[in-house]
Enzyme design. Structure first.
Site, PDB file in Angstrom:
ATOM      1  CG  ASP A 103      -1.797   1.198   1.328  1.00  0.00           C
ATOM      2  OD1 ASP A 103      -2.185   1.713   0.264  1.00  0.00           O
ATOM      3  OD2 ASP A 103      -2.113   1.634   2.446  1.00  0.00           O
ATOM      4  CG  ASP A 314      -3.794   4.857  -2.667  1.00  0.00           C
ATOM      5  OD1 ASP A 314      -2.899   4.108  -2.262  1.00  0.00           O
ATOM      6  OD2 ASP A 314      -4.946   4.866  -2.199  1.00  0.00           O
TER       7      ASP A 314
END
Ligand SMILES: *[C@@H]1O[C@H](CO)[C@@H](O)[C@H](O)[C@H]1NC(C)=O
Ligand SMILES: *[C@@H]1O[C@H](CO)[C@@H](O)[C@H](O)[C@H]1NC(C)=O
Ligand SMILES: *[C@@H]1O[C@H](CO)[C@@H](O)[C@H](O)[C@H]1NC(C)=O
Ligand SMILES: *[C@@H]1O[C@H](CO)[C@@H](O)[C@H](O)[C@H]1NC(C)=O
Ligand SMILES: *[C@@H]1O[C@H](CO)[C@@H](O)[C@H](O)[C@H]1NC(C)=O
Length: 444
Positions: A103, A314
């Site tokens: 992540d 992201d």
């Protein structure tokens, strides 16, 4: 004398690092797996490629709906980060093989800790694959972290427990959270595409990580590797141990492709494909985020909207969220150019959908490129596969949606990044994008 210095150095570095670092020229690569690929134990073989995309979209919106309906504050709508990509890590001595979510939108590295009583991963075909946990008592290299340390201070909301251990509670934007004791362990990475005679693993000692005893939310993984820009992310910790530089890159294989790619660290993270576009990082409200500046949007050669605004890059969010002032003219221009018959949307977040059941070949869809013009003159051209998603048999929807429907924060999500080699460099403070065929350039 020199031999002695060498031995002392070897001793020091041997403690930190036991890799063939010179063999790897100051970097290494690890296999990067989409959650729904056949290599992932979390994949559901019953789903077709577009079922998987719709499932990912739904995962990313279901929680938003749940939070909106129960919240008085409409402005606080949050989109669940659906955490689609996984990397293998081996934790402890002897090493335990775990698959963790990768992540870029958070910092903390954490894994599920347990005592080994529920350690059998259900077969991939099972309805809900069970995560595997790590048993600290079975490892020779496990350590606790005192709450007086810099590492503990670097974790937001960390506190001291009765034994002065660093107790953490780490919350994600969507309300998911993990808590436990901050700990240290040896992390060993399996090197992707290891050369004959070269090291097949890179080990890094004393990695600070959260030994999670409670994890709530939609984490489908044995833990999570925070690759954010802050002090406790894996990127920063790897550099402190290896001096490889605070840089990494990945290539996202499309959701629908049954193949893995790699995530690269250090010198392996150079994005040098022709046409690579580099944009500077700007300061973020959250130190974990990689924020760049979006200047304007073009459809084909036509500029449709200009509005300078920050946007987060992201890997953990599925759709792309843009300011309403950019989305409206974009939707208007796309609907003017695309001549396919319109279709009903299967999800409230997706507004512009087409019926492509009569035109199976994407070449016939006539979807124009959308170019995002970023700070520093970098232009990233998104093709149909980055802007539109097949969310069910014959239904194609625009995956660029308004921030007002969700996070109130512009996010370049992972569908938009598919088939791009994306490099993050915290030393140079840049993000670089280059179009690539991720399944072809991968190790397998
Ligand atoms: C392991 O943890 C489970 C659940 O917390 C507990 O019931 C069990 O007694 C523990 N086993 C050992 C050997 O500590
Ligand atoms: C995906 O690829 C693997 C081999 O890498 C193969 O065994 C598997 O059957 C494939 N799955 C699908 C759904 O194509
Ligand atoms: C990557 O870039 C760095 C800095 O520009 C350079 O020193 C290094 O040799 C490059 N590595 C590779 C593998 O291209
Ligand atoms: C930081 O937050 C403020 C207020 O919410 C917002 O106006 C600004 O755009 C944000 N900056 C970045 C870089 O995200
Ligand atoms: C798409 O169009 C076909 C006719 O070409 C029709 O049979 C089908 O019901 C339509 N599907 C949707 C989801 O609108």
């Amino acid at each position: 004398m020199e031999a002695m210095i060498a031995r002392v150095l070897l001793l020091i570095f041997g403690l930190l690092l036991t890799c063939g670092c010179t063999v790897y020229g100051g970097g290494f690569s690890v296999e990067f797996i989409h959650r729904d690929s056949a290599k992932s134990p979390f994949h559901d073989p019953a789903l077709s490629p577009h079922d998987r995309v719709l499932a990912a979209v739904r995962r990313s919106t279901a929680r938003a709906a749940a939070l909106t309906s129960s919240s008085d504050d409409v402005g606080s709508t949050v989109i669940s980060r659906s955490f689609e990509y996984l990397m293998a890590v081996n934790v402890g001595t002897p090493p335990r093989h775990l698959l963790a979510i990768a992540d870029t939108g958070s910092d903390l590295v954490w894994i599920r800790c347990g005592n080994g009583s529920a350690d059998h991963r259900a077969p991939a075909a099972a309805a809900a694959p069970t995560p595997v946990s790590f048993d600290p008592s079975g490892s020779k290299t496990f350590g606790r972290v005192s709450c007086q340390t810099d590492a503990c201070q670097a974790v937001p909301d960390a506190t001291c427990d009765a034994d002065s251990n660093c107790q953490y509670l780490y919350a994600y934007g969507d309300g998911s959270r993990t808590s436990g004791l901050l700990s240290t362990e040896t992390f060993t990475f399996d090197v992707a595409g290891a050369r004959e005679g070269g090291s097949r693993q890179v080990s890094v000692a004393n990695v600070n990580f959260g030994c999670s005893t409670v994890a709530t939310g939609t984490f489908e993984g044995d833990g999570l590797v925070g690759l954010g820009a802050g002090a406790i992310s894996l990127v920063t910790q790897l550099d402190a141990a290896t001096k490889f530089g605070r840089k990494f890159s990945y290539c996202l294989v499309p959701h629908s492709v049954n193949s893995s790619s790699t995530i690269n660290f250090g010198a392996h993270a150079n994005v040098s494909e022709p046409g690579a576009a580099t944009t500077p990082l700007v300061n973020s409200n959250d130190s974990a985020y990689y924020t760049v500046t979006l200047e304007s949007v073009k459809v084909g050669e036509r500029a449709v909207a200009a509005q300078r605004s920050p946007i987060i890059v992201d890997s953990g969010t599925t759709l792309t969220f843009l300011d309403e002032a950019l989305v409206s003219p974009l939707v208007e221009e796309l609907s003017r150019r695309i001549t396919l018959p319109r279709a009903q949307s299967p999800d409230k977040l997706l507004h512009l959908c087409y019926n492509v059941s009569g035109a199976q070949d994407p070449q016939q869809w006539g979807i124009p490129d959308v170019t995002l013009e970023l700070g520093g003159g970098a232009a990233v051209t998104l093709r149909a596969e980055n802007t539109f998603v097949l969310v069910q048999e014959g239904t194609l929807c625009l995956g660029l949606v308004s921030t007002s429907d969700g996070p109130q924060l512009a996010i370049l999500g992972n569908i938009a990044q598919q088939n791009f080699h994306v490099g993050y460099d915290l030393d140079a403070r840049t993000v670089t994008f280059a179009a690539a065929d991720c399944a072809r350039t991968s190790s397998s």
